[in-house]
Design a protein around this motif. Structure first.
Motif, PDB file in Angstrom:
ATOM      1  N   LYS A 148       0.951  -1.715   0.063  1.00 56.11           N
ATOM      2  CA  LYS A 148       0.051  -0.319  -0.300  1.00 56.11           C
ATOM      3  C   LYS A 148       0.817   1.052  -0.016  1.00 56.11           C
ATOM      4  N   ASP A 149       0.691   2.668  -0.537  1.00 56.12           N
ATOM      5  CA  ASP A 149       1.277   3.391  -0.292  1.00 56.12           C
ATOM      6  C   ASP A 149       1.686   4.299   0.465  1.00 56.12           C
ATOM      7  N   ARG A 150       2.205   4.256   1.342  1.00 56.47           N
ATOM      8  CA  ARG A 150       2.067   5.302   2.716  1.00 56.47           C
ATOM      9  C   ARG A 150       3.998   5.083   3.384  1.00 56.47           C
ATOM     10  N   LEU A 151       3.981   5.630   3.381  1.00 52.40           N
ATOM     11  CA  LEU A 151       5.051   5.693   4.471  1.00 52.40           C
ATOM     12  C   LEU A 151       5.327   5.125   5.085  1.00 52.40           C
ATOM     13  N   VAL A 152       7.206   3.964   4.828  1.00 50.31           N
ATOM     14  CA  VAL A 152       6.902   2.800   5.772  1.00 50.31           C
ATOM     15  C   VAL A 152       8.529   3.182   6.841  1.00 50.31           C
ATOM     16  N   VAL A 153       8.296   2.695   7.909  1.00 52.41           N
ATOM     17  CA  VAL A 153       9.440   2.724   8.887  1.00 52.41           C
ATOM     18  C   VAL A 153       9.093   1.823   9.538  1.00 52.41           C
ATOM     19  N   THR A 154      10.836   1.185   9.960  1.00 49.90           N
ATOM     20  CA  THR A 154      10.315   0.389  11.063  1.00 49.90           C
ATOM     21  C   THR A 154      10.976   0.770  12.274  1.00 49.90           C
ATOM     22  N   LEU A 155      10.640  -0.152  13.593  1.00 49.17           N
ATOM     23  CA  LEU A 155      10.855   0.398  14.927  1.00 49.17           C
ATOM     24  C   LEU A 155      11.509  -0.597  15.284  1.00 49.17           C
ATOM     25  N   GLU A 156      12.795  -0.980  15.660  1.00 50.23           N
ATOM     26  CA  GLU A 156      13.310  -1.220  16.549  1.00 50.23           C
ATOM     27  C   GLU A 156      14.268  -1.364  17.446  1.00 50.23           C
ATOM     28  N   ASN A 157      14.095  -2.217  18.840  1.00 50.14           N
ATOM     29  CA  ASN A 157      14.942  -1.647  19.503  1.00 50.14           C
ATOM     30  C   ASN A 157      16.479  -2.573  19.710  1.00 50.14           C
ATOM     31  N   HIS A 158      17.079  -2.281  18.799  1.00 47.98           N
ATOM     32  CA  HIS A 158      18.450  -2.818  18.242  1.00 47.98           C
ATOM     33  C   HIS A 158      19.326  -1.954  17.436  1.00 47.98           C
ATOM     34  N   THR A 159      20.673  -2.561  17.381  1.00 44.37           N
ATOM     35  CA  THR A 159      21.065  -1.895  16.111  1.00 44.37           C
ATOM     36  C   THR A 159      19.779  -1.810  14.111  1.00 44.37           C
ATOM     37  N   GLU A 160      20.716  -0.616  13.733  1.00 45.90           N
ATOM     38  CA  GLU A 160      20.015  -0.704  12.338  1.00 45.90           C
ATOM     39  C   GLU A 160      20.981  -1.935  11.853  1.00 45.90           C
ATOM     40  N   VAL A 161      21.674  -2.196  11.913  1.00 42.93           N
ATOM     41  CA  VAL A 161      21.929  -3.210  11.150  1.00 42.93           C
ATOM     42  C   VAL A 161      21.695  -4.859  11.329  1.00 42.93           C
ATOM     43  N   GLY A 162      21.402  -6.271  10.844  1.00 46.10           N
ATOM     44  CA  GLY A 162      20.851  -7.277  11.434  1.00 46.10           C
ATOM     45  C   GLY A 162      19.637  -7.306  12.048  1.00 46.10           C
ATOM     46  N   GLY A 163      19.213  -6.509  11.700  1.00 47.51           N
ATOM     47  CA  GLY A 163      17.467  -6.742  13.293  1.00 47.51           C
ATOM     48  C   GLY A 163      16.625  -6.338  11.727  1.00 47.51           C
ATOM     49  N   LEU A 164      15.308  -6.112  12.603  1.00 44.85           N
ATOM     50  CA  LEU A 164      13.993  -5.849  11.871  1.00 44.85           C
ATOM     51  C   LEU A 164      14.010  -5.480  10.723  1.00 44.85           C
ATOM     52  N   PHE A 165      14.447  -4.112  10.726  1.00 46.65           N
ATOM     53  CA  PHE A 165      14.856  -2.865   9.224  1.00 46.65           C
ATOM     54  C   PHE A 165      14.925  -3.951   8.842  1.00 46.65           C
ATOM     55  N   GLU A 166      16.378  -5.002   9.151  1.00 45.44           N
ATOM     56  CA  GLU A 166      17.278  -5.464   7.740  1.00 45.44           C
ATOM     57  C   GLU A 166      16.150  -7.084   7.187  1.00 45.44           C
ATOM     58  N   THR A 167      15.046  -7.375   7.988  1.00 45.73           N
ATOM     59  CA  THR A 167      14.886  -8.190   7.235  1.00 45.73           C
ATOM     60  C   THR A 167      13.709  -8.015   7.230  1.00 45.73           C
ATOM     61  N   VAL A 168      12.820  -6.650   7.006  1.00 43.00           N
ATOM     62  CA  VAL A 168      11.425  -6.040   6.047  1.00 43.00           C
ATOM     63  C   VAL A 168      11.859  -5.848   4.692  1.00 43.00           C
ATOM     64  N   ALA A 169      13.994  -5.248   4.696  1.00 40.55           N
ATOM     65  CA  ALA A 169      14.219  -4.896   3.498  1.00 40.55           C
ATOM     66  C   ALA A 169      14.033  -5.779   3.037  1.00 40.55           C
ATOM     67  N   GLY A 170      14.571  -7.509   3.310  1.00 38.68           N
ATOM     68  CA  GLY A 170      14.825  -8.640   2.780  1.00 38.68           C
ATOM     69  C   GLY A 170      13.986  -8.490   2.438  1.00 38.68           C
ATOM     70  N   VAL A 171      13.064  -9.019   2.854  1.00 42.18           N
ATOM     71  CA  VAL A 171      11.313  -9.341   2.308  1.00 42.18           C
ATOM     72  C   VAL A 171      11.444  -8.906   1.045  1.00 42.18           C
ATOM     73  N   ALA A 172      10.336  -7.500   1.150  1.00 38.86           N
ATOM     74  CA  ALA A 172      10.617  -5.934   0.047  1.00 38.86           C
ATOM     75  C   ALA A 172      11.436  -6.626  -1.616  1.00 38.86           C
ATOM     76  N   VAL A 173      12.857  -6.795  -1.133  1.00 36.68           N
ATOM     77  CA  VAL A 173      13.384  -6.627  -2.072  1.00 36.68           C
ATOM     78  C   VAL A 173      14.003  -8.565  -2.984  1.00 36.68           C
ATOM     79  N   ARG A 174      13.606  -8.902  -2.036  1.00 40.67           N
ATOM     80  CA  ARG A 174      13.124 -10.206  -2.743  1.00 40.67           C
ATOM     81  C   ARG A 174      12.307 -10.913  -3.667  1.00 40.67           C
ATOM     82  N   GLN A 175      10.852  -9.876  -2.804  1.00 40.77           N
ATOM     83  CA  GLN A 175       9.291 -10.014  -3.764  1.00 40.77           C
ATOM     84  C   GLN A 175       9.890  -8.996  -4.986  1.00 40.77           C
ATOM     85  N   GLY A 176      10.702  -8.057  -5.486  1.00 39.69           N
ATOM     86  CA  GLY A 176      10.899  -7.311  -6.527  1.00 39.69           C
ATOM     87  C   GLY A 176      10.038  -5.406  -5.455  1.00 39.69           C
TER      88      GLY A 176
END
Lengths: 302, 341
Positions: free
Chosen positions: B270-298
């Motif tokens: 859906k056309d919205r600003l996407v923000v991930t929020l996690e209590n963890h370094t931005e390396v290798g956590g939720l953000f990169e998990t979400v980014a990975g899902v998005a990129v894998r699916q194009g």
């Protein structure tokens, strides 16, 4: 193997009834067969931890042919005694013992270290019947053994736990965490067997990291400690009998430090310089087997 | 203190000296007056153990600090103190699981992840044993400094095959997760919130389901994808942003692995600003998990991370640190308004 309705092997627990000499003969014969199996497996790969397998064959035999309760047709039998190979790279020696115990077919040893084999070069629990844990990274076995001992006791199981480790593993702090834990929790049904072959990857144990006086260390951690000639079946069985008699009663975990010789039983390999991971030439394997047989026959005839 | 931060620490040189805030290890991230529940993990484990006799508890000299003491009191015969020996803790837990028990083994997240990784990997994850690892002080939940701040535990553990990773938001999440972790066959890692833990999700039509992300509130303008205690902050920030006429959806994903790819992908579409929020370094956590899902699916698109920086963090009081590193409600609101400006 012929599946039967009654267990075929819980026979090793006749330690109180069998004649000591009979037991020694049984262990020596098992060790001899296991050394042959190890040489045959080594030949398949042209290399391997053959020296350790030969050196520790008497230890494996003393446990498998005299102490362990198991059912070869049912390796996961609930009430089995557990044998944990902490030193995964000794798998070749363990496979030889498992074959001799009837847990894996002798013919299967030919697949050692090959593609799709159940017998990888390092011991893996998910691959091999009778292999309780995956090894390879050192200093793991004794901690898992502590947990098994606690778990089995909680369940009221009569099973004993044997953990095979090497002198190199005494470098690892985790081994001593587990040693403390085993004593604290009074795990009298846990026995550690340490192959004191005085050799590790980078050379002689004494040159890599001094561990002596090893027996004092174990004793100071509260363990019932014995040190024996690990290539002498009578000494090994006497030490195991002492544990059955003494340690189980006191609730102390037991350790047997077994001084062994890398390549034991094959003079050609006993003398080899680079003994940790041996390369053996094609023409040497038959010589090794002949030396092994000659030595065994000589011993039997003495 | 490191020199460059986006927001400076409070000025302490003013005439009226402010009351000193604590950097103590035992600190609470609950807001003043917020509804909390005491030791939800310990009590949930006791309830689960009443139902399932296979459950046992272990700790490495941190029973009182991981709420395991509640279980130890209720089931002294099923509790095992392993001492300050994390390698033994996980090795022994594996051994117990091999005998058919279902261990919950607690320590601080830093020690589980940094100190005993090999033991979790080889003894527990590789054989796929039902051992449940409970890691206290995940992310930035103590002001004690880098020795105790597990800012990279998810990054470390995501690489481990077979391991399920759960980052709960509040007491309700924890209470509902514990029996599901016990019932699931393989090994799990629970990022433990301990002590008086906020109760937040009872206000929403929510139940914890292992492996599933849940939409807590819908929104047209912005999509928050959050885990752990940051879901609580996401909900607070969403309320405040509503006053700025920004409509924010909050998708809570307490299970980091296996990740709920389907739900997240659907919402990303859906056309919205996407923000991930996690209590963890931005390396290798939720953000990169979400980014990975998005990129894998194009579904290539911009995603804004709100996470801890790739740095060893300062010691100090938690509210100060959460403000400094961008995890506070105010900082989240500001980040979103800046993005929309």
């Amino acid at each position: 193997m012929t599946p039967t309705s009654t267990p075929t092997t819980t026979q090793n627990r006749d330690t109180g009834t069998a004649d000591f000499g009979t037991r020694i003969g049984r262990v020596e014969a098992a060790a001899y067969r296991a050394r042959h199996y190890a040489l045959n497996m080594g030949e398949v790969q042209g290399q391997g931890y053959v020296g350790q397998a030969l050196g520790s064959a008497d230890m494996f035999a003393a446990v498998y042919a005299d102490q362990l309760r198991y059912r070869p047709e049912d390796p996961l039998w609930e009430d089995r005694d557990r044998f944990l190979l902490s030193t995964g790279h000794y798998a070749i020696g363990h496979y030889a013992a498992l074959a001799d115990a009837g847990i894996i077919p002798v013919d299967e040893l030919d697949t050692y270290g090959s593609d799709d084999s159940r017998l990888p070069m390092s011991g893996m629990a998910s691959y091999t019947p009778g292999m309780e844990i995956s090894g390879g990274s050192l200093g793991h076995g004794l901690g898992v053994a502590v947990g098994m001992a606690l778990g089995l006791r909680l369940k009221g199981s009569p099973s004993r736990i044997f953990n095979f480790l090497s002198d190199g593993e005494l470098d690892e702090g985790s081994t001593w965490e587990a040693a403390m834990g085993a004593h604290h929790h009074q795990l009298g049904h846990l026995t550690a067997l340490v192959d004191m072959n005085a050799l590790q990857a980078d050379g002689a144990t004494r040159s890599v990291l001094s561990i002596e006086p090893a027996a004092d260390k174990w004793a100071s951690f509260g363990w019932y400690t014995q040190r024996v000639d690990g290539n002498d079946a009578a000494s090994l069985l006497a030490a195991l009998d002492n544990i059955t008699r003494d340690a189980g009663i006191t609730g102390r975990p037991s350790v047997i430090l077994c001084d062994t010789k890398v390549g034991k039983g094959v003079p050609l390999l006993e003398e080899r310089e680079k003994a940790h991971f041996m390369r053996i030439e094609e023409h040497e394997w038959q010589i090794c087997r002949e030396q092994l047989t000659t030595g065994h026959d000589g011993k039997a005839a003495r | 203190m490191s020199a460059s931060t986006t927001t400076e620490a409070p000025d302490t040189t003013t005439a009226v000296k402010p009351k000193l805030k604590t950097s103590a290890m035992i600190a609470s991230f609950a807001d003043p007056g917020q509804k909390t529940a005491p030791a939800p993990f310990g009590h949930a484990l006791v309830r689960a153990a009443e139902e399932d006799p296979r459950i046992v508890g272990l700790t490495a000299d941190l029973g009182k600090y991981t709420d395991m003491h509640i279980f130890a009191r209720a089931f002294p015969d099923r509790f095992f103190q392993m001492g300050m020996a994390e390698q033994l803790l996980f090795g022994a837990a594996a051994g117990m699981a091999e005998t058919g028990l279902v261990p919950f083994a607690s320590t601080y997240a830093v020690f589980a992840a940094r100190r005993a990784y090999d033991f979790l990997c080889l003894d527990i994850a590789e054989p796929g044993l039902n051992v449940n690892i409970v890691g206290g002080l995940p992310g930035l939940t103590t002001g004690y400094g880098p020795s105790h701040q597990a800012t990279e535990d998810i990054a470390i553990f995501r690489g481990m095959p077979n391991l399920t990773i759960v980052d709960p938001c509040d007491s309700l999440d924890i209470e509902q997760a514990v029996p599901q972790l016990a019932a699931s066959e393989g090994p799990t890692y629970l990022r433990l919130l301990r002590g008086n833990v906020p109760t937040v999700l009872d206000e929403y039509d929510y139940t914890f389901e292992l492996g599933r992300a849940k939409e807590l509130r819908p929104g047209r303008d912005v999509l928050f994808i959050s885990s752990g205690l940051m879901t609580m902050r996401a909900l607070q920030a969403a309320e405040e942003l509503a006053a700025h006429h920004v409509d924010v959806a909050v998708l809570h994903s307490p299970t980091i692995k296996p990740f709920d790819n389907d739900t997240v992908l659907r919402e990303l579409g859906k056309d919205r600003l996407v923000v991930t929020l996690e209590n963890h370094t931005e390396v290798g956590g939720l953000f990169e998990t979400v980014a990975g899902v998005a990129v894998r699916q194009g579904a290539g698109r911009r995603i804004v991370p709100i996470a801890l920086p790739d740095r060893f963090l300062d010691a100090g009081a938690l509210p100060t640190l959460h403000e400094k590193y961008g995890l506070s409600r105010n900082r989240i609101v500001q980040t979103v308004l800046d993005e929309l400006a």
